[in-house]
Design a protein around this motif. Structure first.
Motif, short mmCIF file in Angstrom:
data_model
loop_
_atom_site.label_atom_id
_atom_site.label_comp_id
_atom_site.label_asym_id
_atom_site.label_seq_id
_atom_site.Cartn_x
_atom_site.Cartn_y
_atom_site.Cartn_z
N LEU A 79 0.83 -1.21 0.00
CA LEU A 79 0.00 0.00 0.00
C LEU A 79 0.86 1.26 0.00
CD1 LEU A 79 -2.80 -0.96 2.54
CD2 LEU A 79 -3.02 -0.69 0.07
N ALA A 80 2.02 1.18 0.67
CA ALA A 80 2.87 2.37 0.77
C ALA A 80 3.55 2.71 -0.55
CB ALA A 80 3.92 2.17 1.86
N ILE A 81 3.88 1.70 -1.34
CA ILE A 81 4.63 2.01 -2.57
C ILE A 81 3.75 2.08 -3.81
CG2 ILE A 81 6.80 1.09 -1.68
CD1 ILE A 81 6.36 -1.41 -3.32
N ALA A 82 2.56 1.47 -3.76
CA ALA A 82 1.75 1.40 -4.98
C ALA A 82 1.47 2.76 -5.62
CB ALA A 82 0.46 0.64 -4.71
N PRO A 83 0.94 3.74 -4.85
CA PRO A 83 0.60 5.00 -5.53
C PRO A 83 1.82 5.68 -6.15
CG PRO A 83 0.24 5.16 -3.14
CD PRO A 83 0.61 3.75 -3.43
N ILE A 84 2.94 5.59 -5.43
CA ILE A 84 4.13 6.30 -5.91
C ILE A 84 4.77 5.57 -7.09
CG2 ILE A 84 6.53 6.06 -5.06
CD1 ILE A 84 4.02 8.75 -4.36
N LEU A 85 4.66 4.24 -7.08
CA LEU A 85 5.17 3.45 -8.20
C LEU A 85 4.45 3.84 -9.48
CD1 LEU A 85 7.31 1.30 -8.09
CD2 LEU A 85 5.54 -0.44 -7.91
N ILE A 86 3.14 3.98 -9.38
CA ILE A 86 2.37 4.31 -10.57
C ILE A 86 2.69 5.73 -11.04
CG2 ILE A 86 0.01 4.66 -11.42
CD1 ILE A 86 -0.73 2.29 -9.44
N MET A 87 2.78 6.65 -10.07
CA MET A 87 3.17 8.02 -10.45
C MET A 87 4.55 8.03 -11.08
SD MET A 87 1.90 10.33 -7.29
CE MET A 87 2.40 11.89 -7.93
N GLY A 88 5.44 7.21 -10.51
CA GLY A 88 6.82 7.16 -11.00
C GLY A 88 6.89 6.70 -12.45
N TRP A 89 6.07 5.71 -12.78
CA TRP A 89 6.08 5.22 -14.16
C TRP A 89 5.73 6.32 -15.15
CZ3 TRP A 89 2.94 0.21 -12.73
CH2 TRP A 89 3.80 -0.67 -12.06
N PHE A 90 4.87 7.22 -14.71
CA PHE A 90 4.46 8.30 -15.62
C PHE A 90 5.49 9.43 -15.69
CE2 PHE A 90 0.25 6.43 -14.83
CZ PHE A 90 -0.12 6.24 -16.15
N SER A 91 6.44 9.42 -14.77
CA SER A 91 7.33 10.58 -14.73
C SER A 91 8.78 10.21 -14.99
CB SER A 91 7.21 11.29 -13.38
OG SER A 91 7.67 10.43 -12.37
N GLN A 92 9.00 9.12 -15.74
CA GLN A 92 10.38 8.69 -16.00
C GLN A 92 11.25 9.80 -16.58
OE1 GLN A 92 10.70 5.10 -18.35
NE2 GLN A 92 8.58 4.67 -17.93
N ARG A 93 10.73 10.47 -17.59
CA ARG A 93 11.53 11.50 -18.27
C ARG A 93 11.86 12.66 -17.34
NH1 ARG A 93 13.99 10.52 -22.81
NH2 ARG A 93 13.04 8.67 -23.64
N GLN A 94 10.82 13.09 -16.60
CA GLN A 94 11.00 14.22 -15.70
C GLN A 94 12.00 13.89 -14.61
OE1 GLN A 94 7.92 13.19 -16.73
NE2 GLN A 94 8.04 14.79 -18.27
N LEU A 95 12.04 12.59 -14.26
CA LEU A 95 12.95 12.15 -13.22
C LEU A 95 14.39 12.43 -13.63
CD1 LEU A 95 12.92 10.26 -10.61
CD2 LEU A 95 13.80 8.57 -12.18
N VAL A 96 14.72 12.07 -14.88
CA VAL A 96 16.07 12.28 -15.38
C VAL A 96 16.42 13.76 -15.30
CG1 VAL A 96 17.54 12.15 -17.39
CG2 VAL A 96 15.95 10.31 -16.91
N ARG A 97 15.52 14.56 -15.80
CA ARG A 97 15.75 15.98 -15.87
C ARG A 97 15.83 16.61 -14.49
NH1 ARG A 97 12.67 19.10 -20.30
NH2 ARG A 97 13.23 21.20 -19.76
N GLY A 98 14.89 16.24 -13.62
CA GLY A 98 14.84 16.86 -12.31
C GLY A 98 16.02 16.49 -11.44
N LEU A 99 16.39 15.22 -11.48
CA LEU A 99 17.44 14.79 -10.56
C LEU A 99 18.84 15.08 -11.06
CD1 LEU A 99 15.96 11.52 -9.12
CD2 LEU A 99 16.42 13.64 -7.94
N THR A 100 18.96 15.41 -12.35
CA THR A 100 20.29 15.80 -12.82
C THR A 100 20.37 17.31 -12.98
OG1 THR A 100 19.65 15.56 -15.13
CG2 THR A 100 20.61 13.63 -14.07
N PHE A 101 19.38 18.02 -12.47
CA PHE A 101 19.33 19.48 -12.55
C PHE A 101 19.50 19.95 -13.99
CE2 PHE A 101 20.78 18.34 -8.37
CZ PHE A 101 19.87 19.02 -7.58
N GLY A 102 18.87 19.23 -14.90
CA GLY A 102 18.89 19.63 -16.29
C GLY A 102 20.17 19.27 -17.03
N ALA A 103 21.13 18.61 -16.33
CA ALA A 103 22.41 18.30 -16.97
C ALA A 103 22.26 17.18 -18.00
CB ALA A 103 23.45 17.93 -15.93
N VAL A 104 21.28 16.30 -17.81
CA VAL A 104 21.00 15.25 -18.79
C VAL A 104 19.51 15.33 -19.10
CG1 VAL A 104 20.92 12.76 -19.21
CG2 VAL A 104 22.80 13.74 -17.90
N LYS A 105 19.19 15.40 -20.42
CA LYS A 105 17.76 15.50 -20.75
C LYS A 105 17.33 14.31 -21.57
CE LYS A 105 17.48 20.44 -20.65
NZ LYS A 105 17.59 21.57 -21.53
#
Lengths: 274, 290
Positions: free
Chosen positions: A248-274
């Motif tokens: 229950l704790a990971i399900a909602p975030i897992l689903i959100m995460g799947w939709f935000s793969q691209r943004q993850l790269v960008r956000g966590l590398t501070f735009g250094a890798v797009k």
């Protein structure tokens, strides 16, 4: 002939990739499977087929009022994200559309605040929270997570806003748009996707934050991270209950995460890798 | 005149973020620095006195200190080694043509979204538990003695868990970098008769080297602060075998009530993090100029 070879290669890659992917995903899969087992089943040896009972879910809720922790997680993650956006959108906006000589320095400085190790300020934050009665309150934790993620939010918004072409504003102005018209009809529609992605990533980060959420709460404001951590000193059989709470704790975030793969790269590398 | 107006407005719009972050950065850090020079115990808060460099000396001469620094380094380097090499291999694999690529990608990145306490407890109880874990089941199947991972190899077990969480991050970023490699370049190299190995060395490696740097630096920042994974699995033990610097500081502060000592440790952690941050900022800063 060449085609047959390439299909064979494709099948080979497919098999290899699926095997590796399932191995990596296995701990999550096994947790989900175990959550549908009874406690005796859960420790009865390796099995991928659960009896499908929901008793673990019911027990987690009945024994520890699971929903309270879930609600705390939602309030803290969403609240800190909205607060951060309210503060960050104007800042990122002005840096993207009317940059000055110092804009880059300010951005780099904001990034540098993210480098400060959390433990280094554990003592003062703990004492400040204790003396202002913020320990174990949702509001205290919300503000805390807002401050932690603010640099990432400003950065992400900035990289998105910077991609909105300035010429489009000039064109709108030529067509006689007012400043208000520019903002409402031209800029906002172009900025919304960036703001939405930033929001998504930030909710994920806040949901999973596991240092301050554990140290600054006890019961009232404890989110799921703190609740799950309390399973580290368990009494009795708890495999299935741990699995149900974890699922229950990971399900909602897992689903959100799947939709935000691209943004993850960008956000966590501070735009250094797009 | 319009420009001056915009500048004022821009400053006004930036002010809340800048002021908040400034306070957030300066106030606690200044307090930590100040506390690090004090004899200050939470059990005896009335009796605070100036200690000079005593806390630093105390922290420095504590045998747990060097062990924790060593453990921090082993943890960071171990996870980096696994995630960077594994990440490159996985990214190369996922970049190939295959069926169901989208689902494979989703499966591979999933561990990154699992909150640290869940990841650590699932590994501890369901995978590595010497009685009921999957590893034990496999060992029993082959007639071998199950390994008690957290008792025998505590730091290694934590490295495995943390690497599992960060492998998806490395893979995803390296895959993004790989996919921006010009297809025509690859074809040209292939036509010129370059094999897989030489294409990898002369084309792929130079292309993804910047992404690798970014992965290493960002992961290092987070890995220097690993905490929850240790708390719920080994609690730093046995002894200090899996205590890293953040965990030692937490122990000193909230279990030992020693504000001064913990603050001195905190300042040491800041210095460590700053060395890494310096290189990260340069890498990111270069990108801003483009």
């Amino acid at each position: 002939m060449a085609r047959a070879v390439s299909t064979n290669r494709k099948i080979g890659f497919t098999v290899a990739a699926w095997v590796v992917a399932l191995l990596i995903f296995f701990p999550i899969l096994y947790t989900i499977i175990t959550s549908f087992k009874s406690e005796t089943e859960a420790i009865a040896g390796f099995s991928l087929i659960p009896s499908g009972t929901l008793e673990s879910y019911a027990e987690v809720q009945a024994q520890s009022n699971y929903f309270k922790f879930f609600l705390n997680s939602v309030i803290i993650a969403v609240g800190s994200t909205i607060l951060a956006l309210v503060v960050a959108v104007p800042a990122a906006w002005s840096m993207a559309f009317s940059p000055t000589k110092r804009t880059k320095d300010i951005l780099m400085w904001m990034l540098s605040t993210k480098m400060m190790p959390a433990v280094a300020v554990l003592v003062p934050i703990y004492l400040i929270f204790r003396d202002t009665n913020l320990l174990d309150t949702r509001i205290g934790l919300t503000v805390m997570l807002m401050l932690i993620n603010l640099p990432i939010v400003v950065w992400m918004l900035y990289t998105y806003f910077r991609e909105i072409p300035g010429e489009i504003l000039e064109a709108a102005r030529m067509d006689g748009a007012t400043l208000w018209g520019e903002i409402v009809y031209v800029l906002t529609p172009m900025a919304v996707p960036g703001i939405a992605s930033t929001m998504l990533l930030n909710i994920i980060l806040a949901w999973n934050e596991a240092f301050w959420t554990i140290r600054l709460t006890t019961t009232n404001a404890a989110p799921l991270t703190a609740f799950i951590a309390s399973f580290s000193s368990p009494q009795g059989l708890f495999w299935a209950k741990l699995s149900a709470a974890s699922t229950l704790a990971i399900a909602p975030i897992l689903i959100m995460g799947w939709f935000s793969q691209r943004q993850l790269v960008r956000g966590l590398t501070f735009g250094a890798v797009k | 005149m319009a420009t001056r107006q915009t500048t004022t407005l821009a400053r006004f719009m930036m002010a809340p973020s800048v002021i908040l972050l400034f306070i957030w950065m300066i106030v606690p850090l200044a307090m930590t620095l100040w506390f690090s020079f004090l004899n200050y115990n939470l059990l005896n808060p009335a009796n605070v006195s100036f200690a000079g460099l005593f806390n630093y000396k105390f922290f420095y001469t504590d045998p747990a200190f060097f062990q924790s620094i060593w453990n921090t380094l082993v943890l960071v380097l171990g996870v980096l080694l696994i995630t960077v090499i594994g990440g490159i291999a996985l990214a190369l694999l996922l970049d190939q043509p295959m069926f169901g690529q989208g689902i494979v990608r989703i499966l591979v990145i999933s561990p990154f979204f699992v909150m640290p306490p869940v990841a650590a407890l699932v590994w501890k109880n369901m995978i590595m538990h010497p009685g009921y874990g999957v590893f034990a089941d496999i060992a029993k199947f082959f007639g071998a003695q199950p390994v008690d991972w957290f008792a025998q190899y505590p730091l290694f077990s934590i490295i495995i868990i943390v690497a599992w969480q960060w492998l998806p991050f490395a893979t995803l970023i390296l895959l993004t970098a790989l996919q921006s490699l010009d297809g025509e370049q690859k074809e040209a190299a292939e036509m010129d008769g370059a094999g897989f190995v030489s294409r990898f060395i002369y084309l792929t490696i130079p292309h993804i080297s910047r992404a690798v740097t970014v992965v290493i630096l960002i992961q290092t920042i987070f890995l220097l602060g690993v905490y929850a994974e240790i708390l719920v699995t080994t609690n730093g033990g046995p002894g200090y075998a899996s205590t890293n610097l953040p965990f030692l500081i937490y122990r000193t502060a909230l279990l030992g009530y020693d504000v001064g000592g913990a603050s001195a440790g905190g300042i040491i952690a800041v210095i460590l993090a700053n060395i890494v941050a310096f290189f990260l900022m340069r890498a990111v800063g270069k990108n801003l100029d483009k």
